[in-house]
Write a protein that holds these residues in place. Structure first.
Motif, PDB file in Angstrom:
ATOM      1  N   SER A 184      -1.276  -7.427  10.317  1.00  0.00           N
ATOM      2  CA  SER A 184      -2.525  -8.106   9.988  1.00  0.00           C
ATOM      3  C   SER A 184      -3.219  -7.510   8.770  1.00  0.00           C
ATOM      4  CB  SER A 184      -3.480  -8.042  11.183  1.00  0.00           C
ATOM      5  OG  SER A 184      -3.727  -6.688  11.556  1.00  0.00           O
ATOM      6  N   GLY A 185      -2.730  -6.400   8.237  1.00  0.00           N
ATOM      7  CA  GLY A 185      -3.358  -5.790   7.064  1.00  0.00           C
ATOM      8  C   GLY A 185      -2.606  -4.559   6.610  1.00  0.00           C
ATOM      9  N   LEU A 186      -3.018  -4.043   5.445  1.00  0.00           N
ATOM     10  CA  LEU A 186      -2.404  -2.846   4.866  1.00  0.00           C
ATOM     11  C   LEU A 186      -3.301  -1.637   5.090  1.00  0.00           C
ATOM     12  CD1 LEU A 186      -1.162  -4.297   1.441  1.00  0.00           C
ATOM     13  CD2 LEU A 186       0.190  -3.927   3.519  1.00  0.00           C
ATOM     14  N   THR A 187      -2.694  -0.475   5.201  1.00  0.00           N
ATOM     15  CA  THR A 187      -3.443   0.765   5.390  1.00  0.00           C
ATOM     16  C   THR A 187      -2.573   1.952   4.994  1.00  0.00           C
ATOM     17  OG1 THR A 187      -4.648   2.144   6.968  1.00  0.00           O
ATOM     18  CG2 THR A 187      -2.721   0.995   7.790  1.00  0.00           C
ATOM     19  N   LEU A 188      -3.239   3.007   4.538  1.00  0.00           N
ATOM     20  CA  LEU A 188      -2.567   4.279   4.268  1.00  0.00           C
ATOM     21  C   LEU A 188      -2.999   5.352   5.266  1.00  0.00           C
ATOM     22  CD1 LEU A 188      -2.705   4.472   0.347  1.00  0.00           C
ATOM     23  CD2 LEU A 188      -0.746   3.881   1.794  1.00  0.00           C
ATOM     24  N   ASN A 189      -3.693   4.933   6.296  1.00  0.00           N
ATOM     25  CA  ASN A 189      -4.206   5.888   7.278  1.00  0.00           C
ATOM     26  C   ASN A 189      -3.086   6.614   8.014  1.00  0.00           C
ATOM     27  OD1 ASN A 189      -6.440   7.070   8.794  1.00  0.00           O
ATOM     28  ND2 ASN A 189      -5.665   5.871  10.523  1.00  0.00           N
ATOM     29  N   HIS A 190      -1.941   5.954   8.173  1.00  0.00           N
ATOM     30  CA  HIS A 190      -0.831   6.590   8.880  1.00  0.00           C
ATOM     31  C   HIS A 190      -0.215   7.727   8.069  1.00  0.00           C
ATOM     32  CE1 HIS A 190      -1.446   3.245  11.421  1.00  0.00           C
ATOM     33  NE2 HIS A 190      -0.754   2.361  10.734  1.00  0.00           N
ATOM     34  N   TRP A 191      -0.503   7.769   6.761  1.00  0.00           N
ATOM     35  CA  TRP A 191       0.008   8.816   5.878  1.00  0.00           C
ATOM     36  C   TRP A 191      -1.035   9.904   5.621  1.00  0.00           C
ATOM     37  CZ3 TRP A 191       5.010   8.931   3.875  1.00  0.00           C
ATOM     38  CH2 TRP A 191       5.780   7.785   4.121  1.00  0.00           C
TER      39      TRP A 191
END
Length: 280
Positions: A50-57
């Protein structure tokens, strides 16, 4: 006539290529979804993100509570793999030459003993190794696990290098000796270039083996200061309080990237692994 047969030969390969592509497609899709999960937000029951994120990195710029710094762990892993590879290459290239060329007493017995040592899985020796490292003060140190890993990989490395040296013609060495070169100079300048594919292949195998090693660092060097990436990655599965499966995937992708780079740079040596000594 040769030009006519070439297209038909290429055409006959298409069924094999198609079959391999179909068989490999699930594995390829798995890796694609693995990477997408590290940069997207998706509901547990949804097929598409549902969207993009860099939080997992975020582990790249933020140290997770209770865990080691990822960059220190990465440096430890590089040191572990690089030092292990260097030791294996240096000792194997010398010992393999001695066993291949020199009339060493009880050479057959020594070679058989080397293979017997290689036959023992490292996990069966872990308790004895643990006790020895504690006695000599190298437990929970990077140096101790490097020495252990190199010692375990050496038997196979010696056997491989001996096989490559056996393919080098004697005439090459005799020409150097006749010209007045020392035995060491002959080995370094004339023989080693002939077995370069074997050295590169052994170095690549040793590096990848060290990079992916888990049991030895987990048992012999568990501390945060000497932790390697495999142990760091496994710690995510054991953390019930701060379990983040998407970050676990991101760390796995981060762990995979250097392996892909090393393979891309050195895969041509694997293709020429049997291109050792020649008379030309």
């Amino acid at each position: 006539m040769a030009e006519r047969s070439q297209p038909s030969a290429n055409y006959s390969n298409w069924p094999v290529i198609t079959a391999l592509t179909i068989v490999s497609l699930p594995l390829l899709l798995m890796y694609v979804y693995l990477f997408l999960d590290t940069v997207t937000v998706k509901q547990a029951d949804a097929l598409l993100p549902s969207g993009l994120t860099l939080n997992h990195w975020r582990f790249l710029w933020q140290t997770t509570e209770g865990k080691a710094n990822i960059w220190q762990v990465t440096v430890n892993t590089l040191l572990f793999a690089a030092c292990t590879t260097s030791l294996v290459l240096i000792v194997s290239s010398m010992a393999g030459y001695v066993l291949s060329r020199l009339n060493v007493p009880a050479r057959g017995f020594f070679l058989a003993g080397v293979m017997v040592l290689h036959a023992f899985p490292s996990v069966t020796l872990i308790i004895a190794i643990f006790i020895v490292l504690q006695m000599i003060g190298l437990y929970n140190s990077l140096l101790g696990v490097i020495l252990v890993k190199a010692a375990i990989d050496l038997p196979l490395g010696i056997w491989l290098m001996k096989g490559f040296y056996d393919t080098v013609p004697w005439e090459i060495e005799m020409a150097g000796v006749v010209d007045g070169a020392s035995r060491f100079r002959v080995w370094r300048s004339l023989v080693l270039p002939q077995v370069k594919p074997g050295i590169m292949a052994l170095g690549l195998f040793s590096f990848l083996s060290g990079w992916g090693e888990f049991i030895l660092p987990q048992v012999l060097a568990p501390g945060n200061q000497v932790q390697v990436l495999s142990v760091y990655l496994a710690a995510f599965l054991a953390d019930d309080n701060n379990y983040d499966f998407n970050m676990f995937k991101a760390v796995g992708v981060f762990y995979l990237i250097p392996v892909l780079i090393v393979y891309a740079l050195f895969n041509k040596y694997l293709m020429n692994i049997y291109g050792g000594g020649s008379k030309g």
